[in-house]
Motif scaffolding. Sequence first.
Motif, mmCIF file in Angstrom:
data_model
loop_
_atom_site.group_PDB
_atom_site.id
_atom_site.type_symbol
_atom_site.label_atom_id
_atom_site.label_comp_id
_atom_site.label_asym_id
_atom_site.label_seq_id
_atom_site.Cartn_x
_atom_site.Cartn_y
_atom_site.Cartn_z
ATOM 1 N N THR A 136 0.823 -1.210 0.000
ATOM 2 C CA THR A 136 0.000 0.000 0.000
ATOM 3 C C THR A 136 0.857 1.260 0.000
ATOM 4 O O THR A 136 0.413 2.328 0.399
ATOM 5 C CB THR A 136 -0.940 0.015 1.222
ATOM 6 N N ALA A 137 2.076 1.131 -0.487
ATOM 7 C CA ALA A 137 2.960 2.299 -0.544
ATOM 8 C C ALA A 137 2.681 3.110 -1.812
ATOM 9 O O ALA A 137 2.329 2.563 -2.854
ATOM 10 C CB ALA A 137 4.422 1.849 -0.530
ATOM 11 N N ARG A 138 2.838 4.421 -1.699
ATOM 12 C CA ARG A 138 2.619 5.328 -2.830
ATOM 13 C C ARG A 138 3.775 6.287 -2.970
ATOM 14 O O ARG A 138 4.390 6.672 -1.974
ATOM 15 C CB ARG A 138 1.350 6.165 -2.608
ATOM 16 N N VAL A 139 4.027 6.720 -4.191
ATOM 17 C CA VAL A 139 5.012 7.782 -4.428
ATOM 18 C C VAL A 139 4.346 8.885 -5.242
ATOM 19 O O VAL A 139 3.408 8.614 -5.996
ATOM 20 C CB VAL A 139 6.261 7.257 -5.181
ATOM 21 N N PRO A 140 4.813 10.134 -5.107
ATOM 22 C CA PRO A 140 4.261 11.202 -5.948
ATOM 23 C C PRO A 140 4.445 10.872 -7.427
ATOM 24 O O PRO A 140 5.481 10.337 -7.815
ATOM 25 C CB PRO A 140 5.096 12.430 -5.565
ATOM 26 N N GLY A 141 3.426 11.182 -8.213
ATOM 27 C CA GLY A 141 3.517 10.943 -9.647
ATOM 28 C C GLY A 141 2.642 9.812 -10.124
ATOM 29 O O GLY A 141 2.437 9.637 -11.316
ATOM 30 N N THR A 142 2.144 9.010 -9.197
ATOM 31 C CA THR A 142 1.195 7.955 -9.550
ATOM 32 C C THR A 142 0.312 7.661 -8.348
ATOM 33 O O THR A 142 0.769 7.727 -7.200
ATOM 34 C CB THR A 142 1.899 6.667 -10.015
ATOM 35 N N ALA A 143 -0.949 7.337 -8.623
ATOM 36 C CA ALA A 143 -1.870 6.958 -7.558
ATOM 37 C C ALA A 143 -1.785 5.463 -7.262
ATOM 38 O O ALA A 143 -2.397 4.970 -6.320
ATOM 39 C CB ALA A 143 -3.305 7.319 -7.961
ATOM 40 N N ALA A 144 -1.006 4.742 -8.064
ATOM 41 C CA ALA A 144 -0.940 3.285 -7.916
ATOM 42 C C ALA A 144 -0.251 2.902 -6.605
ATOM 43 O O ALA A 144 0.652 3.588 -6.133
ATOM 44 C CB ALA A 144 -0.190 2.681 -9.096
ATOM 45 N N LEU A 145 -0.705 1.780 -6.045
ATOM 46 C CA LEU A 145 -0.116 1.264 -4.818
ATOM 47 C C LEU A 145 0.931 0.208 -5.158
ATOM 48 O O LEU A 145 0.865 -0.431 -6.203
ATOM 49 C CB LEU A 145 -1.205 0.647 -3.942
ATOM 50 N N GLY A 146 1.865 0.022 -4.249
ATOM 51 C CA GLY A 146 2.901 -0.967 -4.498
ATOM 52 C C GLY A 146 3.538 -1.439 -3.210
ATOM 53 O O GLY A 146 3.178 -0.998 -2.107
ATOM 54 N N VAL A 147 4.486 -2.334 -3.385
ATOM 55 C CA VAL A 147 5.259 -2.850 -2.255
ATOM 56 C C VAL A 147 6.190 -1.741 -1.770
ATOM 57 O O VAL A 147 6.900 -1.133 -2.586
ATOM 58 C CB VAL A 147 6.091 -4.069 -2.706
ATOM 59 N N PRO A 148 6.202 -1.440 -0.471
ATOM 60 C CA PRO A 148 7.123 -0.400 0.006
ATOM 61 C C PRO A 148 8.575 -0.848 -0.113
ATOM 62 O O PRO A 148 8.915 -1.975 0.234
ATOM 63 C CB PRO A 148 6.728 -0.219 1.478
ATOM 64 N N VAL A 149 9.402 0.039 -0.646
ATOM 65 C CA VAL A 149 10.842 -0.221 -0.763
ATOM 66 C C VAL A 149 11.561 0.998 -0.192
ATOM 67 O O VAL A 149 11.397 2.115 -0.700
ATOM 68 C CB VAL A 149 11.271 -0.431 -2.231
ATOM 69 N N LEU A 150 12.327 0.779 0.868
ATOM 70 C CA LEU A 150 13.158 1.870 1.397
ATOM 71 C C LEU A 150 14.479 1.809 0.647
ATOM 72 O O LEU A 150 15.242 0.853 0.788
ATOM 73 C CB LEU A 150 13.374 1.703 2.904
ATOM 74 N N LEU A 151 14.675 2.824 -0.201
ATOM 75 C CA LEU A 151 15.839 2.808 -1.090
ATOM 76 C C LEU A 151 16.942 3.667 -0.491
ATOM 77 O O LEU A 151 16.717 4.832 -0.161
ATOM 78 C CB LEU A 151 15.443 3.344 -2.469
#
Lengths: 372, 372
Positions: free
Chosen positions: A146-161
């Motif tokens: 349920t992680a999100r990044v600016p630029g897309t509303a899509a959800l994904g696996v959180p990755v701490l980069l």
Amino acid sequence: MLRLQGEMIRGGTSKCWIFDHHDVVATGVDTDTLLLAAYNAADPRQIDGVGGASSTTSKAAIVQASTKSGVDVEYAFAQVGIGDERVEWASNCGNCATAVALYAVHNGLVPLTSDSTTVRMLNINTGARLSGTIPTPGRAAPDAGTARVPGTAALGVPVLLGFEDPAGTSTGRVLPTGHALDTLTGSIGTVEVSLVDAGAPAALFEAKAFGLDGTESLGDFASTVPALTVLRRQAALAMGLAEETDPVSHAVPKVGVVARPVAYRTTDGTHVPQDEYDLAVRMVSMHAPHPAIGLTSAVAVATAAAIPGTLAHRVARQTADGTLRLGTPAGVITARAVPAAEGASPTVLLHRAARRIARAELLVPVLEGRPA
Amino acid sequence: MLRLQGEMIRGGTSKCWIFDHHDVVATGVDTDTLLLAAYNAADPRQIDGVGGASSTTSKAAIVQASTKSGVDVEYAFAQVGIGDERVEWASNCGNCATAVALYAVHNGLVPLTSDSTTVRMLNINTGARLSGTIPTPGRAAPDAGTARVPGTAALGVPVLLGFEDPAGTSTGRVLPTGHALDTLTGSIGTVEVSLVDAGAPAALFEAKAFGLDGTESLGDFASTVPALTVLRRQAALAMGLAEETDPVSHAVPKVGVVARPVAYRTTDGTHVPQDEYDLAVRMVSMHAPHPAIGLTSAVAVATAAAIPGTLAHRVARQTADGTLRLGTPAGVITARAVPAAEGASPTVLLHRAARRIARAELLVPVLEGRPA
């Protein structure tokens, strides 16, 4: 028709195809030839290939388990041409690194641990070391999150980069010219620039030198791209990234403008108050405005903003805790610098998201074992 | 995360994903929900899905073997939204039919014969019947070929595509209003139009009504698209394709302009002399100029050009042998009308090409068995 396994993975705001190095070698075909054919790079619409016909959707990474100390996975990042039969191998891509980390936990390239697994990565284009930490409760690799990044509303696996010891990766020095401030001469005359190397080599200008305030929409910023493209070449020469006789790179260094924060609207119309970010930034991706900011660029900007005398330092709101909130066209992206082992520059951490979109067998229109 | 098998196939100048109807049903998810999620239709860049973020790369066909007389394969064509969570099911796509034919010979949906195999198809959106004839020497399905179509330099398997008895497919009449010439009122005032139904329902205007000569570049034609978009709605109502209370369709009818042939340059710069084609045509695809012409539109234009009194007949060079060479932005596409069985309108044949790009397992971000 040659067959090649690959995974289409969204990393942040990029769509990357990930290939296994051994599969690529097994084709017997030169890697550039393989990617150009697989993506239909010759066509500006990439209609006969897996490319998405935009700079953020014409990317690949070729990965393998590493035997190097402190590295789980090595990857080569490729920016595949769009209407241009060239593959750029000169840069790294943080979004694709996010995708590589997710690929690694799904494909046995790293042992999974509970409750999270950190993939230690080496980008072989630049020598950059990165880490991607992914939740793996019960040692299971996740497909959803349920992680999100600016630029897309899509959800994904959180990755701490994490960008490990990012200063000077490409050139050996965080300030390749030895100066926090240089001047370059381009189509608009002589202009101040800060040339930094952290995450990626970057040439950062002040927005006002181009008559901008740094919060322009993508459309409004587009008119400045040609001038920045000319300056990119001048910056590459000044930073020792290219010789006069080398072909012009459209990927290196990263190039963009910075400015003091003022209230603005993101591409999707969200209002961003002046006090909700610390530095306005508009970057170029190949020949067009970047819809957000490349993560390696974010590292460069964050690093520059911490160095007195740079243009980024001049205009950024200074914070006490190592965080820097970047106001991009897509929204605010927060970079956090954390102390590292002695002798290393601070690790820069970014909260990202990734999602596997498809696992595929590509049919590539090159002859097997017949490099062009 | 739901799994779904699919094949990415280029048909002519479109990139289509082909899915098996049984696989789609087995997901337990409403088809619109499934496609919108798989393509990330909500995002104008479709960054979290398999869509290519353009009208020609955001297409799907769902296929199954048919038990109907004279039909091998039935397919439903879907135009998946781009930054718009809607799937259009109202039209057919000839390029995707080409892809469906190639899929059928590779996936056992039709018995292969030497030296070629004809796949008889029913498009269930419109009731159109099509045939696709593919070389299958030695009863082997081909992956490679050397056929080309205007709009791409890529090579593919040759597919001879036939539109069977194309007149009146959607409305029952080749001239749905009963007239070869009608008038519609749009943003530019009252304008003449020929409303035809063959291959697809189409509203064809004379280029000069919009101040054009019909050989405009894509960029120059773009400024006329808003006016044609308004007229598309008026045409849909006049042709009985929509009621006033229905939502506006951006796919039906096809809409475009025709003109007398004059020398022009294609998008890739190729010079086309005035005597190398018979009718200039510029069509709209959703909200933008079509880079070439949709094949169902080509059938409509070719049919209209053969009917005295239509605008297409007024301006087309008439030929004796049933061929009509259409001058499109991408180049010249030749349609050939051949006599059919009694009671049927002539079959319209087009030489096309297709190539399988990838076979994939999609990971679709919807919950299994949980329609939205």
